[in-house]
Scaffold this motif. Structure first.
Motif, PDB file in Angstrom:
ATOM      1  N   MET A  48      20.049 -34.349  77.273  1.00 44.89           N
ATOM      2  CA  MET A  48      20.469 -33.027  76.149  1.00 44.89           C
ATOM      3  C   MET A  48      18.733 -32.005  75.595  1.00 44.89           C
ATOM      4  SD  MET A  48      23.577 -31.879  74.140  1.00 44.89           S
ATOM      5  CE  MET A  48      23.184 -33.287  73.283  1.00 44.89           C
ATOM      6  N   GLU A  49      18.777 -31.359  75.917  1.00 42.33           N
ATOM      7  CA  GLU A  49      17.937 -30.420  74.920  1.00 42.33           C
ATOM      8  C   GLU A  49      18.535 -29.177  74.318  1.00 42.33           C
ATOM      9  OE1 GLU A  49      14.559 -29.434  77.433  1.00 42.33           O
ATOM     10  OE2 GLU A  49      15.188 -31.008  78.806  1.00 42.33           O
ATOM     11  N   ILE A  50      18.171 -28.970  73.214  1.00 39.39           N
ATOM     12  CA  ILE A  50      18.282 -28.147  72.156  1.00 39.39           C
ATOM     13  C   ILE A  50      17.442 -27.352  71.577  1.00 39.39           C
ATOM     14  CG2 ILE A  50      20.391 -28.987  70.853  1.00 39.39           C
ATOM     15  CD1 ILE A  50      19.461 -29.724  68.195  1.00 39.39           C
ATOM     16  N   GLY A  51      17.877 -25.821  71.328  1.00 39.61           N
ATOM     17  CA  GLY A  51      16.740 -24.779  70.242  1.00 39.61           C
ATOM     18  C   GLY A  51      16.443 -25.497  68.796  1.00 39.61           C
ATOM     19  N   GLY A  52      17.469 -26.250  68.672  1.00 35.61           N
ATOM     20  CA  GLY A  52      17.368 -26.359  67.128  1.00 35.61           C
ATOM     21  C   GLY A  52      18.664 -25.857  66.357  1.00 35.61           C
ATOM     22  N   THR A  53      18.679 -25.863  64.684  1.00 36.26           N
ATOM     23  CA  THR A  53      20.066 -25.870  64.500  1.00 36.26           C
ATOM     24  C   THR A  53      19.774 -25.004  63.246  1.00 36.26           C
ATOM     25  OG1 THR A  53      20.087 -27.478  62.474  1.00 36.26           O
ATOM     26  CG2 THR A  53      21.065 -28.016  65.149  1.00 36.26           C
ATOM     27  N   ILE A  54      20.775 -24.091  62.344  1.00 38.60           N
ATOM     28  CA  ILE A  54      20.700 -23.306  60.876  1.00 38.60           C
ATOM     29  C   ILE A  54      22.106 -23.540  60.335  1.00 38.60           C
ATOM     30  CG2 ILE A  54      18.793 -22.202  61.873  1.00 38.60           C
ATOM     31  CD1 ILE A  54      20.646 -19.517  62.835  1.00 38.60           C
ATOM     32  N   ILE A  55      22.138 -23.638  59.755  1.00 42.00           N
ATOM     33  CA  ILE A  55      23.417 -22.279  58.745  1.00 42.00           C
ATOM     34  C   ILE A  55      23.389 -21.309  58.637  1.00 42.00           C
ATOM     35  CG2 ILE A  55      24.187 -22.840  56.677  1.00 42.00           C
ATOM     36  CD1 ILE A  55      24.207 -25.814  58.068  1.00 42.00           C
ATOM     37  N   SER A  56      24.572 -21.150  58.450  1.00 44.52           N
ATOM     38  CA  SER A  56      24.695 -18.967  58.896  1.00 44.52           C
ATOM     39  C   SER A  56      25.790 -18.762  58.270  1.00 44.52           C
ATOM     40  CB  SER A  56      24.676 -18.787  60.508  1.00 44.52           C
ATOM     41  OG  SER A  56      24.947 -17.180  60.495  1.00 44.52           O
ATOM     42  N   SER A  57      26.109 -17.884  58.071  1.00 45.95           N
ATOM     43  CA  SER A  57      26.704 -16.670  57.715  1.00 45.95           C
ATOM     44  C   SER A  57      27.520 -15.801  58.317  1.00 45.95           C
ATOM     45  CB  SER A  57      26.516 -16.553  55.402  1.00 45.95           C
ATOM     46  OG  SER A  57      25.905 -15.583  55.316  1.00 45.95           O
ATOM     47  N   VAL A  58      26.738 -15.244  59.548  1.00 41.87           N
ATOM     48  CA  VAL A  58      27.171 -14.453  59.906  1.00 41.87           C
ATOM     49  C   VAL A  58      27.319 -14.645  61.213  1.00 41.87           C
ATOM     50  CG1 VAL A  58      25.770 -13.458  59.149  1.00 41.87           C
ATOM     51  CG2 VAL A  58      24.267 -13.751  60.707  1.00 41.87           C
ATOM     52  N   GLU A  59      27.239 -15.956  62.193  1.00 36.73           N
ATOM     53  CA  GLU A  59      28.002 -16.546  63.500  1.00 36.73           C
ATOM     54  C   GLU A  59      28.800 -17.125  63.558  1.00 36.73           C
ATOM     55  OE1 GLU A  59      25.437 -16.069  65.563  1.00 36.73           O
ATOM     56  OE2 GLU A  59      23.862 -15.850  64.285  1.00 36.73           O
ATOM     57  N   TYR A  60      30.165 -16.477  62.581  1.00 34.25           N
ATOM     58  CA  TYR A  60      30.912 -17.113  62.364  1.00 34.25           C
ATOM     59  C   TYR A  60      32.133 -16.183  61.522  1.00 34.25           C
ATOM     60  CZ  TYR A  60      35.743 -19.319  63.580  1.00 34.25           C
ATOM     61  OH  TYR A  60      37.210 -19.110  63.984  1.00 34.25           O
ATOM     62  N   THR A  61      32.773 -15.150  61.962  1.00 35.62           N
ATOM     63  CA  THR A  61      32.692 -13.631  61.060  1.00 35.62           C
ATOM     64  C   THR A  61      33.803 -14.944  59.715  1.00 35.62           C
ATOM     65  OG1 THR A  61      33.225 -11.967  62.387  1.00 35.62           O
ATOM     66  CG2 THR A  61      34.286 -11.836  60.145  1.00 35.62           C
ATOM     67  N   GLY A  62      33.290 -14.428  58.510  1.00 38.35           N
ATOM     68  CA  GLY A  62      33.645 -15.256  57.127  1.00 38.35           C
ATOM     69  C   GLY A  62      33.873 -16.199  57.113  1.00 38.35           C
ATOM     70  N   LYS A  63      32.617 -17.108  58.275  1.00 37.62           N
ATOM     71  CA  LYS A  63      32.649 -18.601  57.757  1.00 37.62           C
ATOM     72  C   LYS A  63      31.341 -18.976  57.022  1.00 37.62           C
ATOM     73  CE  LYS A  63      37.159 -19.707  59.766  1.00 37.62           C
ATOM     74  NZ  LYS A  63      38.141 -19.354  58.172  1.00 37.62           N
ATOM     75  N   ILE A  64      31.512 -20.104  56.920  1.00 39.72           N
ATOM     76  CA  ILE A  64      29.722 -20.729  56.934  1.00 39.72           C
ATOM     77  C   ILE A  64      29.710 -21.873  58.103  1.00 39.72           C
ATOM     78  CG2 ILE A  64      27.910 -21.714  55.532  1.00 39.72           C
ATOM     79  CD1 ILE A  64      28.248 -19.420  54.190  1.00 39.72           C
ATOM     80  N   ALA A  65      28.801 -21.155  59.031  1.00 44.50           N
ATOM     81  CA  ALA A  65      29.394 -22.432  60.292  1.00 44.50           C
ATOM     82  C   ALA A  65      27.401 -23.257  60.311  1.00 44.50           C
ATOM     83  CB  ALA A  65      29.346 -21.790  61.569  1.00 44.50           C
ATOM     84  N   LEU A  66      27.321 -24.746  60.978  1.00 41.75           N
ATOM     85  CA  LEU A  66      26.579 -24.538  61.445  1.00 41.75           C
ATOM     86  C   LEU A  66      25.955 -24.258  63.003  1.00 41.75           C
ATOM     87  CD1 LEU A  66      24.249 -26.829  61.808  1.00 41.75           C
ATOM     88  CD2 LEU A  66      25.463 -28.217  62.688  1.00 41.75           C
ATOM     89  N   VAL A  67      24.815 -23.433  62.857  1.00 43.88           N
ATOM     90  CA  VAL A  67      24.953 -23.583  64.520  1.00 43.88           C
ATOM     91  C   VAL A  67      24.057 -23.958  65.969  1.00 43.88           C
ATOM     92  CG1 VAL A  67      23.926 -21.140  65.749  1.00 43.88           C
ATOM     93  CG2 VAL A  67      25.205 -20.543  63.245  1.00 43.88           C
ATOM     94  N   ILE A  68      24.104 -24.075  66.589  1.00 45.16           N
ATOM     95  CA  ILE A  68      23.603 -25.257  67.429  1.00 45.16           C
ATOM     96  C   ILE A  68      22.671 -24.388  68.410  1.00 45.16           C
ATOM     97  CG2 ILE A  68      23.533 -27.604  68.985  1.00 45.16           C
ATOM     98  CD1 ILE A  68      25.758 -28.655  66.763  1.00 45.16           C
ATOM     99  N   PHE A  69      22.023 -24.720  68.392  1.00 44.10           N
ATOM    100  CA  PHE A  69      20.880 -23.732  70.159  1.00 44.10           C
ATOM    101  C   PHE A  69      21.244 -24.706  70.932  1.00 44.10           C
ATOM    102  CE2 PHE A  69      20.344 -21.559  66.144  1.00 44.10           C
ATOM    103  CZ  PHE A  69      20.585 -19.786  66.790  1.00 44.10           C
ATOM    104  N   MET A  70      21.648 -24.792  71.847  1.00 43.17           N
ATOM    105  CA  MET A  70      21.038 -25.300  73.226  1.00 43.17           C
ATOM    106  C   MET A  70      20.630 -24.590  73.889  1.00 43.17           C
ATOM    107  SD  MET A  70      23.643 -27.219  72.365  1.00 43.17           S
ATOM    108  CE  MET A  70      23.768 -28.355  73.682  1.00 43.17           C
ATOM    109  N   ALA A  71      19.291 -25.297  74.390  1.00 46.77           N
ATOM    110  CA  ALA A  71      18.711 -24.919  74.872  1.00 46.77           C
ATOM    111  C   ALA A  71      18.573 -24.794  77.229  1.00 46.77           C
ATOM    112  CB  ALA A  71      17.262 -26.267  76.008  1.00 46.77           C
ATOM    113  N   LYS A  72      18.123 -24.078  77.572  1.00 49.33           N
ATOM    114  CA  LYS A  72      18.747 -23.463  79.077  1.00 49.33           C
ATOM    115  C   LYS A  72      19.712 -22.552  79.438  1.00 49.33           C
ATOM    116  CE  LYS A  72      16.892 -28.538  80.978  1.00 49.33           C
ATOM    117  NZ  LYS A  72      15.796 -28.101  81.284  1.00 49.33           N
ATOM    118  N   CYS A  73      18.924 -21.288  80.583  1.00 48.59           N
ATOM    119  CA  CYS A  73      20.208 -20.824  80.841  1.00 48.59           C
ATOM    120  C   CYS A  73      19.498 -20.075  82.314  1.00 48.59           C
ATOM    121  CB  CYS A  73      20.141 -19.214  79.531  1.00 48.59           C
ATOM    122  SG  CYS A  73      20.557 -17.784  80.259  1.00 48.59           S
ATOM    123  N   PRO A  74      20.599 -20.433  83.087  1.00 50.08           N
ATOM    124  CA  PRO A  74      20.169 -20.056  84.666  1.00 50.08           C
ATOM    125  C   PRO A  74      19.620 -18.422  84.590  1.00 50.08           C
ATOM    126  CG  PRO A  74      22.768 -20.041  83.921  1.00 50.08           C
ATOM    127  CD  PRO A  74      22.232 -20.167  83.068  1.00 50.08           C
TER     128      PRO A  74
END
Length: 232
Positions: free
Chosen positions: A1-27
């Motif tokens: 499995m390949e990823i593009g990294g992770t960040i902590i964000s306050s905007v990616e899930y409305t009203g919540k602090i989230a860990l965002v995992i960016f998965m690599a690859k797209c068709p």
């Protein structure tokens, strides 16, 4: 499995602090893709390493968001990440293009929030995006709507060189969702060289367009670099 990294964000899930995992690859190869570095390759990792990142973040996050790329390329691993997150009582969200409805159907029961990119009117995917997946995206939207436990956001990046106001109005008539978001196109990092350097739509134009579709869709939001998120 390949990823593009992770960040902590306050905007990616409305009203919540989230860990965002960016998965690599797209068709897909959307002309305005701003994560083009993730289309083919990412950093090799394991589920155990991602579980540890979730564990290390669990005390100060409310949710885990799996984005991309296209997360459902890594369908089996995504299910395990969602299950693990739910076991820690974290909310879960997936950002998807909607191109894999059958895979999406299987992850819905582990997902609290789905964001589907409605890139163009369903009939125009082949002409504008280059892949005839409009029917798949529509099916994904309907599957998410049929799951009463999942909040559905549909979102469109408004690229004036590719979309007209009439296209946005057509999209608004074709979709059904809890929230529709119009996102401002930014040309700094895009896949198609012809779009690089093009002026972003004026936020006031985007707001005007949002008001035009408001009678069709009850819950509309715009997202711009100048003003952030604004509910209409």
């Amino acid at each position: 499995m390949e990823i593009g990294g992770t960040i902590i964000s306050s905007v990616e899930y409305t009203g919540k602090i989230a860990l965002v995992i960016f998965m690599a690859k797209c068709p897909l190869r959307c002309p305005y893709c701003h994560n083009s570095e993730l289309l083919e390759n990412g950093e090799e990792t394991t589920l155990e390493e991602l579980f540890k990142i979730i564990d290390d973040s669990a005390d100060y996050i409310d949710a885990v968001v799996i984005s991309g790329g296209e997360p459902l390329v890594h369908f089996k691993e995504v299910i395990e990440l969602l299950k693990y997150s739910k076991s820690l009582n974290l909310k879960t969200k997936i950002d998807t293009s909607g191109c894999y409805p059958e895979k999406l159907k299987k992850v819905l029961k582990f997902t609290d929030y789905i964001a589907i990119d409605i890139k163009v009117p369903f009939e125009k995917y082949k002409n504008i995006i280059g892949t005839d997946i409009g029917a798949n995206v529509e099916k994904s939207m309907k599957l998410a709507n049929n799951n009463s436990n999942t909040y559905l956001e549909c979102r469109t990046t408004y690229v004036p060189a590719l979309l007209s106001h009439d296209d946005i109005k057509q999209i608004s008539r074709e979709i059904e969702c809890d929230l529709y978001t119009l996102q401002q196109f930014r040309s700094k990092n895009v896949l198609d060289e012809n779009l690089k350097g093009l002026e972003s739509p004026n936020p006031h134009e985007l707001k005007k367009l949002a008001y035009e579709i408001k009678p069709i869709l009850n819950n509309v939001k715009i997202k711009t670099a100048e003003f952030g998120e604004e509910y209409i």
